[in-house]
Design a protein around this motif. Structure first.
Motif, PDB file in Angstrom:
ATOM      1  N   TYR A  37    -100.485 -27.395   4.919  1.00 55.90           N
ATOM      2  CA  TYR A  37    -100.598 -28.537   4.008  1.00 55.90           C
ATOM      3  C   TYR A  37    -100.114 -29.816   4.681  1.00 55.90           C
ATOM      4  CZ  TYR A  37     -98.612 -31.826   0.642  1.00 55.90           C
ATOM      5  OH  TYR A  37     -98.242 -32.975  -0.019  1.00 55.90           O
ATOM      6  N   LEU A  38     -98.988 -29.753   5.364  1.00 52.69           N
ATOM      7  CA  LEU A  38     -98.423 -30.944   6.002  1.00 52.69           C
ATOM      8  C   LEU A  38     -99.346 -31.483   7.093  1.00 52.69           C
ATOM      9  CD1 LEU A  38     -94.666 -29.916   6.248  1.00 52.69           C
ATOM     10  CD2 LEU A  38     -95.724 -31.493   4.608  1.00 52.69           C
ATOM     11  N   VAL A  39     -99.983 -30.579   7.841  1.00 49.98           N
ATOM     12  CA  VAL A  39    -100.935 -31.002   8.875  1.00 49.98           C
ATOM     13  C   VAL A  39    -102.144 -31.678   8.240  1.00 49.98           C
ATOM     14  CG1 VAL A  39    -102.519 -30.199  10.665  1.00 49.98           C
ATOM     15  CG2 VAL A  39    -100.203 -29.255  10.548  1.00 49.98           C
ATOM     16  N   ALA A  40    -102.686 -31.052   7.187  1.00 51.50           N
ATOM     17  CA  ALA A  40    -103.844 -31.623   6.501  1.00 51.50           C
ATOM     18  C   ALA A  40    -103.496 -32.974   5.876  1.00 51.50           C
ATOM     19  CB  ALA A  40    -104.333 -30.655   5.420  1.00 51.50           C
ATOM     20  N   ARG A  42    -101.256 -35.149   6.960  1.00 55.67           N
ATOM     21  CA  ARG A  42    -101.170 -36.177   8.002  1.00 55.67           C
ATOM     22  C   ARG A  42    -102.547 -36.586   8.503  1.00 55.67           C
ATOM     23  NH1 ARG A  42     -99.325 -40.741   9.314  1.00 55.67           N
ATOM     24  NH2 ARG A  42     -99.145 -41.133  11.548  1.00 55.67           N
ATOM     25  N   VAL A  43    -103.449 -35.634   8.645  1.00 50.73           N
ATOM     26  CA  VAL A  43    -104.821 -35.954   9.052  1.00 50.73           C
ATOM     27  C   VAL A  43    -105.473 -36.878   8.029  1.00 50.73           C
ATOM     28  CG1 VAL A  43    -107.133 -35.013   9.429  1.00 50.73           C
ATOM     29  CG2 VAL A  43    -105.139 -33.870  10.435  1.00 50.73           C
ATOM     30  N   PHE A  44    -105.295 -36.539   6.744  1.00 54.23           N
ATOM     31  CA  PHE A  44    -105.843 -37.396   5.687  1.00 54.23           C
ATOM     32  C   PHE A  44    -105.220 -38.781   5.731  1.00 54.23           C
ATOM     33  CE2 PHE A  44    -105.141 -39.230   1.478  1.00 54.23           C
ATOM     34  CZ  PHE A  44    -106.453 -39.427   1.063  1.00 54.23           C
ATOM     35  N   ASP A  45    -103.901 -38.842   5.901  1.00 54.53           N
ATOM     36  CA  ASP A  45    -103.216 -40.138   5.946  1.00 54.53           C
ATOM     37  C   ASP A  45    -103.807 -41.037   7.021  1.00 54.53           C
ATOM     38  OD1 ASP A  45    -101.481 -39.578   3.886  1.00 54.53           O
ATOM     39  OD2 ASP A  45     -99.781 -39.062   5.181  1.00 54.53           O
ATOM     40  N   ILE A  46    -104.001 -40.505   8.216  1.00 52.51           N
ATOM     41  CA  ILE A  46    -104.514 -41.301   9.335  1.00 52.51           C
ATOM     42  C   ILE A  46    -105.950 -41.740   9.075  1.00 52.51           C
ATOM     43  CG2 ILE A  46    -105.139 -41.246  11.777  1.00 52.51           C
ATOM     44  CD1 ILE A  46    -102.742 -39.355  12.197  1.00 52.51           C
ATOM     45  N   ALA A  47    -106.802 -40.788   8.670  1.00 54.23           N
ATOM     46  CA  ALA A  47    -108.217 -41.096   8.467  1.00 54.23           C
ATOM     47  C   ALA A  47    -108.416 -42.096   7.331  1.00 54.23           C
ATOM     48  CB  ALA A  47    -108.991 -39.810   8.186  1.00 54.23           C
ATOM     49  N   PHE A  48    -107.757 -41.857   6.205  1.00 51.34           N
ATOM     50  CA  PHE A  48    -107.933 -42.726   5.042  1.00 51.34           C
ATOM     51  C   PHE A  48    -107.369 -44.121   5.314  1.00 51.34           C
ATOM     52  CE2 PHE A  48    -106.607 -44.406   0.877  1.00 51.34           C
ATOM     53  CZ  PHE A  48    -107.817 -44.348   0.205  1.00 51.34           C
ATOM     54  N   SER A  49    -106.188 -44.191   5.922  1.00 47.12           N
ATOM     55  CA  SER A  49    -105.554 -45.481   6.165  1.00 47.12           C
ATOM     56  C   SER A  49    -106.330 -46.304   7.192  1.00 47.12           C
ATOM     57  CB  SER A  49    -104.117 -45.279   6.641  1.00 47.12           C
ATOM     58  OG  SER A  49    -103.359 -44.614   5.658  1.00 47.12           O
ATOM     59  N   ALA A  50    -106.831 -45.648   8.227  1.00 46.21           N
ATOM     60  CA  ALA A  50    -107.629 -46.354   9.223  1.00 46.21           C
ATOM     61  C   ALA A  50    -108.894 -46.933   8.585  1.00 46.21           C
ATOM     62  CB  ALA A  50    -107.997 -45.410  10.365  1.00 46.21           C
ATOM     63  N   GLY A  51    -109.524 -46.150   7.702  1.00 44.58           N
ATOM     64  CA  GLY A  51    -110.713 -46.643   7.012  1.00 44.58           C
ATOM     65  C   GLY A  51    -110.411 -47.825   6.118  1.00 44.58           C
ATOM     66  N   SER A 216     -98.286 -30.588  -2.807  1.00 42.17           N
ATOM     67  CA  SER A 216     -99.346 -29.667  -2.402  1.00 42.17           C
ATOM     68  C   SER A 216    -100.662 -30.418  -2.458  1.00 42.17           C
ATOM     69  CB  SER A 216     -99.396 -28.461  -3.357  1.00 42.17           C
ATOM     70  OG  SER A 216     -99.568 -28.912  -4.703  1.00 42.17           O
ATOM     71  N   LEU A 217    -101.712 -29.811  -1.937  1.00 43.79           N
ATOM     72  CA  LEU A 217    -103.019 -30.464  -1.949  1.00 43.79           C
ATOM     73  C   LEU A 217    -103.487 -30.721  -3.382  1.00 43.79           C
ATOM     74  CD1 LEU A 217    -104.892 -28.546   0.912  1.00 43.79           C
ATOM     75  CD2 LEU A 217    -104.006 -30.895   0.960  1.00 43.79           C
ATOM     76  N   GLY A 218    -103.239 -29.762  -4.280  1.00 41.87           N
ATOM     77  CA  GLY A 218    -103.661 -29.931  -5.664  1.00 41.87           C
ATOM     78  C   GLY A 218    -102.945 -31.079  -6.350  1.00 41.87           C
ATOM     79  N   LEU A 219    -101.642 -31.171  -6.152  1.00 39.76           N
ATOM     80  CA  LEU A 219    -100.881 -32.249  -6.774  1.00 39.76           C
ATOM     81  C   LEU A 219    -101.250 -33.593  -6.154  1.00 39.76           C
ATOM     82  CD1 LEU A 219     -98.740 -33.063  -8.809  1.00 39.76           C
ATOM     83  CD2 LEU A 219     -96.980 -32.569  -7.104  1.00 39.76           C
ATOM     84  N   ASP A 220    -101.447 -33.622  -4.835  1.00 40.33           N
ATOM     85  CA  ASP A 220    -101.846 -34.867  -4.176  1.00 40.33           C
ATOM     86  C   ASP A 220    -103.210 -35.345  -4.681  1.00 40.33           C
ATOM     87  OD1 ASP A 220     -99.532 -34.893  -2.746  1.00 40.33           O
ATOM     88  OD2 ASP A 220    -100.426 -34.385  -0.815  1.00 40.33           O
ATOM     89  N   ALA A 221    -104.130 -34.409  -4.875  1.00 35.67           N
ATOM     90  CA  ALA A 221    -105.454 -34.777  -5.384  1.00 35.67           C
ATOM     91  C   ALA A 221    -105.349 -35.386  -6.778  1.00 35.67           C
ATOM     92  CB  ALA A 221    -106.362 -33.551  -5.408  1.00 35.67           C
ATOM     93  N   ARG A 222    -104.476 -34.832  -7.589  1.00 38.68           N
ATOM     94  CA  ARG A 222    -104.293 -35.357  -8.944  1.00 38.68           C
ATOM     95  C   ARG A 222    -103.701 -36.763  -8.906  1.00 38.68           C
ATOM     96  NH1 ARG A 222    -101.618 -32.051 -14.016  1.00 38.68           N
ATOM     97  NH2 ARG A 222    -102.189 -33.558 -15.624  1.00 38.68           N
TER      98      ARG A 222
END
Length: 235
Positions: A37-40, A42-51, A216-222
């Protein structure tokens, strides 16, 4: 998932003496994510923030010009906050207040307003907010420069609100548990009952502790979905 209590019910006393309840596995709530979860995240953080930074570079430049025209002062400012593990960080924001708002709040507030602000670090109808600043705050656009903090690794897109050193002690015996999370631009407290949750009531601590125990991914999505809903409502 309960949005009101989970294992983070309100069992506290005011003035920084919050008492965190023991984790309760019998309460229906997301299970805390692990290394994957932590790896995913961080990947999301970088991709989304760069965009976000690429797409909104020109609009932010226009907003900066509007801020400078509205009131004297620099369009950006930075605030000292406490990050993951108690590390001191500096977060960037678009200026929404008069330039001396933090140095001389007594110039703009009544004694009652000043007392509330010093306690909660937020104030309804804050007289220091500029005309452009009110628009930025309603739409949360003043937070946009913090995506640079996400790229640097100081913040996450989603996490507990970054707070001052003094505010961290409001978490009481939950302080280390909440600070184990990387703070975020948006989070569970921010998208639930932010305007009604205060340090003094213990609700704010409970919300941030809930996220720390169940990130978690579910809580973050919410949280992610609720953030955009709140922006559309101007909250």
């Amino acid at each position: 998932m309960s949005t009101k209590n989970s294992n983070c019910v309100e069992c506290c006393t005011p003035n920084g003496a919050y008492k965190a309840p023991a984790p309760d596995s019998s309460v229906a709530a997301p299970k805390k994510g692990g290394v994957g979860y932590l790896v995913a995240k961080r990947v999301f953080d970088i991709a989304f923030s760069a965009g976000v930074c690429l797409v909104l570079a020109v609009p932010v430049a226009v907003v900066c010009a509007a801020i400078c025209v509205d009131t004297p002062g620099k369009p950006f400012f930075r605030q000292e906050r406490i990050g993951q593990g108690g590390k001191k960080i500096y977060i960037f924001k678009l200026r929404t207040m008069v330039s001396d708002a933090h140095d001389h709040p007594e110039r703009y507030m009544s004694s009652a307003q000043l007392e509330t602000w010093r306690r909660e670090q937020k104030l309804d109808d804050d007289p220091r907010i500029t005309r452009v600043g009110r628009i930025l705050r309603r739409t949360s656009l003043d937070e946009l420069p913090q995506f640079l903090n996400v790229l640097s690794g100081d913040l996450s897109v989603i996490g507990p609100r970054p707070v001052t050193l003094q505010e961290t002690y409001e978490y009481g015996d939950a302080r280390e548990e909440v600070l184990s999370c990387k703070p975020g631009i948006t989070g569970w407290w921010a998208v639930t009952d932010r305007n009604n949750s205060t340090w003094q009531s213990g609700q704010r601590q409970a919300r941030e502790l809930f996220y720390a125990r169940h990130q978690s991914l579910g809580l973050d999505a919410r949280v992610f979905v609720k953030t955009f809903k709140a922006m559309r409502r101007g909250k």
